[in-house]
Design an enzyme around this catalytic site. Structure first.
Site, short mmCIF file in Angstrom:
data_model
loop_
_atom_site.label_atom_id
_atom_site.label_comp_id
_atom_site.label_asym_id
_atom_site.label_seq_id
_atom_site.Cartn_x
_atom_site.Cartn_y
_atom_site.Cartn_z
N HIS A 5 -2.16 0.91 7.21
CA HIS A 5 -2.46 1.07 5.78
C HIS A 5 -2.22 2.51 5.32
O HIS A 5 -2.60 3.47 6.00
CB HIS A 5 -3.92 0.69 5.52
CG HIS A 5 -4.28 0.69 4.07
ND1 HIS A 5 -3.78 -0.24 3.18
CD2 HIS A 5 -5.06 1.52 3.34
CE1 HIS A 5 -4.26 0.02 1.97
NE2 HIS A 5 -5.04 1.08 2.04
N CYS B 82 0.81 -1.22 0.00
CA CYS B 82 0.00 0.00 0.00
C CYS B 82 0.84 1.27 0.00
O CYS B 82 0.45 2.27 -0.60
CB CYS B 82 -0.97 -0.01 1.17
SG CYS B 82 -0.18 -0.15 2.79
#
Length: 471
Positions: A350, A210
């Site tokens: 994330h 990510c």
């Protein structure tokens, strides 16, 4: 008997064909076409199946495998996920996992999925812009500096179509977490409304890539599917480690002493080697050092807006998140870098790209002098309590001069409300990126036309008396 034996196989074949025809007539072709779409890399039948409420965890039966008649590709018990993994369809796998994980993200339609061939060209072009700096600091760097933004045309779509676009483009969970009290983005009306600088969290793949995906999305609007940026990162840390290491170690020692613990040199080197190893393994999550190194590869600042505490799924704080702050390419000469930053969001484990919708005109209302005129958005350098964001990886001699250092590396100004902000220039999109964005946007323009209310043609159009005022 011989004749009977010879005729039997033919009879069996006829019976098998008749049974197969029956199976085909009763088959769920939307599901079977999705299976074929996976192995052929065609997202359209997959999206059609999922959009109709199809179960992404459905398995192939023996009769369905017989209908598909490709034993080398399909096996009983296979799901769409099995097929996506087997045939290395990473984009489609990300879409399927986003549904199975129950993130509420549904079918995703990011620009690179709508225009996969153009996205592949963009990734190849990006790879061609990477160079390795020779000399005392062997580090990869890029030669082009695009900043991705959403087109202003998004605001012209009907509200229902616009809502669908945002549902299929954004990470709504990350957006909600970053905006929830205490908000870390879009907390200032001065910035979001008066200066038109609202930030949107783009959805990306969640399998450990990510950070790299979000950096690529914030610049070129595509994922790091080919691991080009990851390879550049791993190579830079391996080749230029002797320059990164002392600054990293001093920074980490400061945190260690604050928490009242210390490491010996062997332990520091073990930690360092672990970070270098992570950089070179696709699918593994990355750390603060990697963000710092990426600022050098991009030759520009990276601003991370992040939650202060990592929470469990029950909402309990389980640790302090150190990612929020400004990462400057401090190991390069300032003249070698650009002053326009990119913005990333950090939620629980994330990263997401944070991008604006491009403004129609400059903030001061004057007409741009030409087509290449850079529009500007504004990124806060303070949190909602007006406390300055930390600058990571400063040395002891640089501490205490944070605002001066920010002004050296960024175009800093204050809003009317006194908020310290960095200017992010949005230059004209590279042609290839503009083509991808246009193809993606055309999908929603067609939707808008299909959902527009029906307008009957005025009866005067059929008269033979010529035009009327009504026409």
């Amino acid at each position: 008997n011989v004749d009977a034996d010879q005729q039997q196989p033919g009879g069996n074949n006829l019976e098998a064909e008749r049974r197969l025809r029956q199976l085909r007539r009763s088959a769920d072709w939307r599901w079977l076409n999705a299976c074929v779409g996976i192995i052929e890399g065609d997202p359209n039948p997959v999206e059609a199946y999922l959009s109709s409420g199809g179960d992404p965890a459905r398995t192939l039966t023996a009769s369905e495998v017989a209908i598909l008649n490709r034993s080398s590709a399909f096996d009983v018990g296979h799901t769409l996920v099995h097929l996506a993994i087997r045939f290395q369809r990473e984009d489609l796998l990300a879409v399927l996992l986003s549904q199975i994980e129950g993130s509420g993200s549904g079918v995703k339609r990011v620009p690179s999925y709508v225009a996969p061939d153009i996205a592949a060209d963009i990734r190849r072009h990006f790879a061609s812009t990477i160079r390795l700096r020779k000399g005392n600091f062997p580090c990869n760097f890029v030669t082009e500096f695009p900043t991705f933004s959403l087109p202003a045309d998004v605001d012209e779509l009907p509200s229902t179509v616009q809502d669908q676009l945002f549902t299929e483009l954004l990470d709504k969970d990350a957006q909600a977490e970053l905006e929830s009290d205490p908000a870390v983005i879009n907390w200032s009306l001065d910035v979001t409304l008066r200066l038109g600088s609202r930030l949107y969290a783009l959805w990306n793949r969640s399998a450990g890539d990510c950070l790299l995906d979000s950096v690529m999305q914030a610049t070129w609007g595509v994922f790091d599917r080919d691991n080009t940026l990851r390879r550049a990162l791993a190579e830079s840390l391996a080749e230029g480690g002797h320059v990164f290491y002392p600054r990293w170690k001093e920074y980490e020692q400061g945190h260690a002493s604050f928490l009242q613990y210390s490491l010996d040199e062997t332990q520091w080197e073990e930690d360092w080697n672990g970070l270098i190893s992570l950089a070179g393994q696709p699918g593994t999550s990355l750390e603060q050092l990697h963000v710092f190194a990426l600022a050098h590869i991009l030759r520009r600042p990276i601003i991370v807006y992040g939650v202060k505490y990592v929470k469990s799924f029950r909402g309990e704080a389980i640790g302090y998140a150190r990612y929020e702050g400004v990462y400057l390419p401090l190991l390069w000469e300032q003249s070698f870098c650009v002053r326009t930053p990119i913005a990333l969001g950090y939620t629980r484990g994330h990263f997401s790209a944070l991008v604006p919708i491009e403004p129609y005109r400059p903030v001061d209302g004057r007409s741009p002098p030409g087509p290449d005129h850079a529009r500007t958005t504004f990124l806060p350098l303070v949190d909602r309590d007006r406390k300055m964001l930390p600058i990571h990886f400063l040395t002891e001699s640089e501490l205490g001069r944070e605002e001066s250092i920010l002004r050296q590396w960024l175009d800093v100004c204050e809003t009317e409300g006194g908020i310290l902000v960095a200017q992010q220039l949005l230059n004209k999109r590279p042609l290839i990126v503009a083509q991808m964005v246009e193809e993606w946007l055309n999908h929603y323009r067609r939707l808008a036309q299909m959902t527009a209310p029906f307008r009957p043609i005025p009866i005067q159009d059929y008269s033979s008396e010529g035009d009327t005022d009504d026409e």
